[in-house]
Design a protein around this motif. Sequence first.
Motif, PDB file in Angstrom:
ATOM      1  N   ILE A  71      23.873  25.999  38.694  1.00 28.28           N
ATOM      2  CA  ILE A  71      23.674  24.559  38.902  1.00 28.28           C
ATOM      3  C   ILE A  71      24.012  23.790  37.630  1.00 28.28           C
ATOM      4  O   ILE A  71      24.603  22.710  37.668  1.00 28.28           O
ATOM      5  N   ASP A  98      23.681  17.987  40.639  1.00 30.92           N
ATOM      6  CA  ASP A  98      22.521  18.009  41.533  1.00 30.92           C
ATOM      7  C   ASP A  98      21.276  18.265  40.692  1.00 30.92           C
ATOM      8  O   ASP A  98      20.647  19.314  40.770  1.00 30.92           O
ATOM      9  N   THR A 110      18.269  17.069  40.791  1.00 27.95           N
ATOM     10  CA  THR A 110      16.980  17.227  41.472  1.00 27.95           C
ATOM     11  C   THR A 110      16.773  18.688  41.901  1.00 27.95           C
ATOM     12  O   THR A 110      15.667  19.218  41.777  1.00 27.95           O
ATOM     13  N   THR A 111      17.825  19.324  42.371  1.00 31.81           N
ATOM     14  CA  THR A 111      17.739  20.744  42.711  1.00 31.81           C
ATOM     15  C   THR A 111      17.489  21.561  41.451  1.00 31.81           C
ATOM     16  O   THR A 111      16.692  22.506  41.455  1.00 31.81           O
ATOM     17  N   GLY A 165      13.915  21.306  40.573  1.00 31.17           N
ATOM     18  CA  GLY A 165      13.146  22.130  41.510  1.00 31.17           C
ATOM     19  C   GLY A 165      13.192  23.605  41.140  1.00 31.17           C
ATOM     20  O   GLY A 165      12.172  24.301  41.175  1.00 31.17           O
ATOM     21  N   TYR A 166      14.375  24.087  40.745  1.00 36.71           N
ATOM     22  CA  TYR A 166      14.497  25.467  40.305  1.00 36.71           C
ATOM     23  C   TYR A 166      13.741  25.693  38.999  1.00 36.71           C
ATOM     24  O   TYR A 166      13.156  26.756  38.782  1.00 36.71           O
TER      25      TYR A 166
END
Length: 122
Positions: A116, A65, A67-68, A71-72
Amino acid sequence: MMNGPLSTATIVAALVLGIWYLVRSALNRPPSNADLWSMIALSALVTVLVIVAVVGLFTHERPADWTTFVGYLITTVAFAPVGVYLARLEPTRWGTLILGVACLVLPVLVLRLQQIAEVTGG
């Protein structure tokens, strides 16, 4: 990519500073210049961590993931400078509390980035 001495140093520094700021806030102390500069130094450490993570996106396997993950990364690198900005706007004990809370959130963000990053795409 994210698990290593740099992540550990960032987490430990953030926790130590967070405890320091919470104690200063409990003693009714406004943020001093040293407090703000300490937070800026932590911000520099976080920036190095994020740069290493971004380089890792292009040289290692990407997280499933991603994209997450990105973002983080954005949230993590922006968190300390925003805390400094808000603390400067509030030159009372609450400004010091803002710094303390920001420091206690940073380790959570770094740990989440590690989680992640561990899940790589196939």
